[in-house]
Design a protein around this motif. Structure first.
Motif, PDB file in Angstrom:
ATOM      1  N   LEU A  15      18.577  18.361 -53.573  1.00  0.00           N
ATOM      2  CA  LEU A  15      17.596  19.269 -54.167  1.00  0.00           C
ATOM      3  C   LEU A  15      16.977  20.174 -53.107  1.00  0.00           C
ATOM      4  O   LEU A  15      16.697  21.351 -53.357  1.00  0.00           O
ATOM      5  N   GLY A  16      16.758  19.612 -51.915  1.00  0.00           N
ATOM      6  CA  GLY A  16      16.244  20.432 -50.825  1.00  0.00           C
ATOM      7  C   GLY A  16      17.218  21.510 -50.434  1.00  0.00           C
ATOM      8  O   GLY A  16      16.829  22.663 -50.154  1.00  0.00           O
ATOM      9  N   LYS A  17      18.498  21.161 -50.427  1.00  0.00           N
ATOM     10  CA  LYS A  17      19.528  22.152 -50.122  1.00  0.00           C
ATOM     11  C   LYS A  17      19.574  23.228 -51.202  1.00  0.00           C
ATOM     12  O   LYS A  17      19.728  24.415 -50.897  1.00  0.00           O
ATOM     13  N   MET A  76      12.724  20.370 -41.691  1.00  0.00           N
ATOM     14  CA  MET A  76      11.369  20.819 -42.020  1.00  0.00           C
ATOM     15  C   MET A  76      10.982  22.060 -41.215  1.00  0.00           C
ATOM     16  O   MET A  76      10.469  23.040 -41.755  1.00  0.00           O
ATOM     17  N   ILE A  77      11.237  22.032 -39.924  1.00  0.00           N
ATOM     18  CA  ILE A  77      10.843  23.143 -39.052  1.00  0.00           C
ATOM     19  C   ILE A  77      11.585  24.423 -39.419  1.00  0.00           C
ATOM     20  O   ILE A  77      11.008  25.521 -39.413  1.00  0.00           O
ATOM     21  N   THR A  78      12.859  24.297 -39.761  1.00  0.00           N
ATOM     22  CA  THR A  78      13.625  25.503 -40.125  1.00  0.00           C
ATOM     23  C   THR A  78      13.055  26.170 -41.369  1.00  0.00           C
ATOM     24  O   THR A  78      13.019  27.396 -41.465  1.00  0.00           O
ATOM     25  N   GLN A  79      12.586  25.377 -42.317  1.00  0.00           N
ATOM     26  CA  GLN A  79      12.012  25.967 -43.536  1.00  0.00           C
ATOM     27  C   GLN A  79      10.684  26.669 -43.240  1.00  0.00           C
ATOM     28  O   GLN A  79      10.417  27.755 -43.761  1.00  0.00           O
ATOM     29  N   VAL A  80       9.859  26.061 -42.396  1.00  0.00           N
ATOM     30  CA  VAL A  80       8.584  26.686 -42.033  1.00  0.00           C
ATOM     31  C   VAL A  80       8.814  28.025 -41.341  1.00  0.00           C
ATOM     32  O   VAL A  80       8.130  29.020 -41.631  1.00  0.00           O
ATOM     33  N   CYS A  81       9.782  28.066 -40.431  1.00  0.00           N
ATOM     34  CA  CYS A  81      10.081  29.315 -39.714  1.00  0.00           C
ATOM     35  C   CYS A  81      10.529  30.408 -40.686  1.00  0.00           C
ATOM     36  O   CYS A  81      10.131  31.579 -40.553  1.00  0.00           O
ATOM     37  N   GLN A  82      11.346  30.037 -41.676  1.00  0.00           N
ATOM     38  CA  GLN A  82      11.810  31.034 -42.639  1.00  0.00           C
ATOM     39  C   GLN A  82      10.671  31.534 -43.527  1.00  0.00           C
ATOM     40  O   GLN A  82      10.628  32.711 -43.889  1.00  0.00           O
ATOM     41  N   ILE A  83       9.732  30.651 -43.867  1.00  0.00           N
ATOM     42  CA  ILE A  83       8.577  31.072 -44.666  1.00  0.00           C
ATOM     43  C   ILE A  83       7.807  32.172 -43.927  1.00  0.00           C
ATOM     44  O   ILE A  83       7.449  33.211 -44.499  1.00  0.00           O
ATOM     45  N   ILE A  84       7.566  31.953 -42.648  1.00  0.00           N
ATOM     46  CA  ILE A  84       6.806  32.913 -41.852  1.00  0.00           C
ATOM     47  C   ILE A  84       7.543  34.242 -41.736  1.00  0.00           C
ATOM     48  O   ILE A  84       6.964  35.325 -41.916  1.00  0.00           O
ATOM     49  N   THR A 177       9.070  26.856 -49.329  1.00  0.00           N
ATOM     50  CA  THR A 177       8.012  25.846 -49.303  1.00  0.00           C
ATOM     51  C   THR A 177       8.432  24.602 -50.083  1.00  0.00           C
ATOM     52  O   THR A 177       8.190  23.464 -49.664  1.00  0.00           O
ATOM     53  N   VAL A 178       9.091  24.804 -51.227  1.00  0.00           N
ATOM     54  CA  VAL A 178       9.600  23.683 -52.027  1.00  0.00           C
ATOM     55  C   VAL A 178      10.635  22.895 -51.219  1.00  0.00           C
ATOM     56  O   VAL A 178      10.614  21.649 -51.209  1.00  0.00           O
ATOM     57  N   ALA A 179      11.535  23.600 -50.533  1.00  0.00           N
ATOM     58  CA  ALA A 179      12.542  22.925 -49.711  1.00  0.00           C
ATOM     59  C   ALA A 179      11.873  22.108 -48.609  1.00  0.00           C
ATOM     60  O   ALA A 179      12.270  20.969 -48.336  1.00  0.00           O
ATOM     61  N   PHE A 180      10.853  22.674 -47.995  1.00  0.00           N
ATOM     62  CA  PHE A 180      10.117  21.952 -46.941  1.00  0.00           C
ATOM     63  C   PHE A 180       9.551  20.635 -47.466  1.00  0.00           C
ATOM     64  O   PHE A 180       9.669  19.584 -46.828  1.00  0.00           O
ATOM     65  N   LEU A 181       8.947  20.672 -48.631  1.00  0.00           N
ATOM     66  CA  LEU A 181       8.325  19.476 -49.205  1.00  0.00           C
ATOM     67  C   LEU A 181       9.369  18.401 -49.526  1.00  0.00           C
ATOM     68  O   LEU A 181       9.122  17.199 -49.343  1.00  0.00           O
ATOM     69  N   LEU A 182      10.544  18.822 -49.981  1.00  0.00           N
ATOM     70  CA  LEU A 182      11.602  17.854 -50.290  1.00  0.00           C
ATOM     71  C   LEU A 182      12.127  17.190 -49.016  1.00  0.00           C
ATOM     72  O   LEU A 182      12.334  15.971 -48.976  1.00  0.00           O
ATOM     73  N   PHE A 183      12.347  17.975 -47.966  1.00  0.00           N
ATOM     74  CA  PHE A 183      12.821  17.401 -46.707  1.00  0.00           C
ATOM     75  C   PHE A 183      11.739  16.517 -46.075  1.00  0.00           C
ATOM     76  O   PHE A 183      12.042  15.500 -45.449  1.00  0.00           O
TER      77      PHE A 183
END
Length: 419
Positions: A15-17, A76-84, A177-183
């Motif tokens: 689901l995160g993917k 997790m870190i990769t998703q945060v970077c993409q959000i920014i 953000t949803v992907a971050f929460l799942l990971f």
């Protein structure tokens, strides 16, 4: 295949993917179209593709880190970077500072981040699934890649017509953000245990990093995997040429909606192929590559010159079905013959080497598109399929590869494991 979803940890990863891929799919369409919208130039779309694909060439540098880092933290870190990063574009737009160069700068940065995210997701599979479940797991992952792309590429094209590309960037920040929460909810993906907690001198760190890289390259070039590169390098060059002019070709056929549908057809072909991979594994891999890719070339090239948009899009999607099926089979082959401790390094090397020609193809496609137009240059991309068929036919070791289940490390991998 869907029975794997009973595995709760795999389901969270899956689901995160999916969430991450939704964001990537919509972003990719919005970014390329925004470059075209801001510049109206085939050269700039080719340059955008070049800048996006260059990081793929250096993915092997990420492999040793992924093998040693916590997979959970990496994801997790990769998703945060993409959000920014995706939020920078709307901010620049609403403050009146948006320029094509801002988009061109952000595109390769996001691509660099993906060189850590996607291999980490692949490396996580063997940690959550049994070996006899890997083909099914890879098929589901391919579904996440291509099924989501198929759906949301088309949706992105329609949304661009309705609300503009900037809104897509805002939606992306929510999806990532949803992907971050799942990971974040997957503590099972802890660090791989190889990293040493005691402090090391910088020279020792780089020495070990160099050893890890060497092991990855050694494995690749001492196994049959190295022979895959000849075909994929030629094919990726052709794909780069075609994708560079895709916005121009779509504009020739009708605009951003057609662009979304073409990219959706691209993903649909992969998806159907992935779903058919379980059937394709019943046949020798070598012969399957030769025959199916020959037909693919004919379908792709024919689609470029059909006067009707809908049949052209459908035929283009059909031409990519073999790519989806064989991608799953080749991934499963690699996971069968590659030791778990080397998975990230080897897959990173494979991705890097096979991606070397695509950035050059983008530049070539952008240049040719300015002279020849999008339709003819898009048709040239079909030659990539023909090149795969030809190379697998003339190289006997590839031509004779049996079914995936008959491929063993003792024959096709290293004869001695690397420690």
């Amino acid at each position: 295949m869907w029975i794997l979803l009973k595995n709760k940890q795999f389901t969270k990863l899956f689901l995160g993917k999916i969430a991450s891929n939704i964001g990537d799919s919509m972003y990719a369409i919005a970014a390329m179209w925004l470059v075209y919208e801001l510049s109206h130039s085939a050269f700039y779309t080719g340059l955008a593709g070049f800048l996006t694909k260059i990081p793929h060439v250096f993915q092997f540098l990420a492999g040793p880190f992924i093998d040693r880092w916590s997979l959970r933290k990496t994801l997790m870190i990769t998703q945060v970077c993409q959000i920014i990063l995706v939020l920078i574009i709307p901010i620049a737009h609403y403050t009146g500072n948006l320029h094509v160069w801002i988009v061109l700068i952000i595109m390769p940065i996001i691509s660099c981040i993906q060189q850590f995210s996607y291999p980490a997701q692949t490396v996580a599979l063997p940690k959550l699934l049994k070996k006899d479940e890997l083909i099914k797991g890879n098929s589901l992952f391919s579904f996440a890649n291509q099924g989501i792309d198929m759906t949301f590429n088309g949706i992105a094209g329609i949304l661009i017509n309705m609300v503009g590309a900037i809104t897509i960037y805002l939606l992306d920040s929510i999806v990532f953000t949803v992907a971050f929460l799942l990971f974040w909810s997957m503590p099972v993906l802890k660090a791989n245990g190889k990293e040493k907690k005691e402090k090391q001198k910088l020279t020792e760190v780089f020495k070990k990093y160099g050893e890890d890289l060497r092991e990855g390259f050694q494995y690749v070039f001492q196994s049959i995997i190295s022979k895959f590169f000849i075909a994929t390098i030629i094919a990726n060059f052709s794909f780069g040429i075609a994708l560079a002019v895709m916005p121009i070709y779509a504009d020739f056929r009708g605009g951003s909606a057609i662009y979304g549908f073409l990219m959706g057809a691209f993903s649909a072909g992969f998806l159907i192929g992935a779903l058919l991979s379980s059937l394709a594994r019943a046949f020798p891999l070598g012969k399957t590559m030769i025959i199916t890719y020959m037909f693919s070339a004919a379908f792709w090239i024919s689609s470029a010159f059909l006067p009707w948009d809908v049949p052209a899009v459908i035929l283009y999607g059909i031409s990519l079905i073999p790519l989806g099926a064989t991608q799953v089979l080749l991934a499963a082959t690699g996971q069968r013959i590659i030791p778990d401790s080397l998975l990230a390094r080897v897959f990173s090397v494979i991705s890097s080497v096979s991606s070397t020609a695509m950035p050059i193809g983008f530049l070539m496609g952008g240049t040719l598109g300015s002279v020849l137009g999008g339709q003819l240059v898009f048709a040239i991309g079909g030659l990539g399929m023909l090149s795969i068929s030809f190379v697998w036919f003339i190289i006997s070791d590839l031509r004779r590869i049996p079914r995936v289940k008959d491929i063993h490390p003792e024959i096709y991998g290293l004869r001695k494991s690397i420690n």
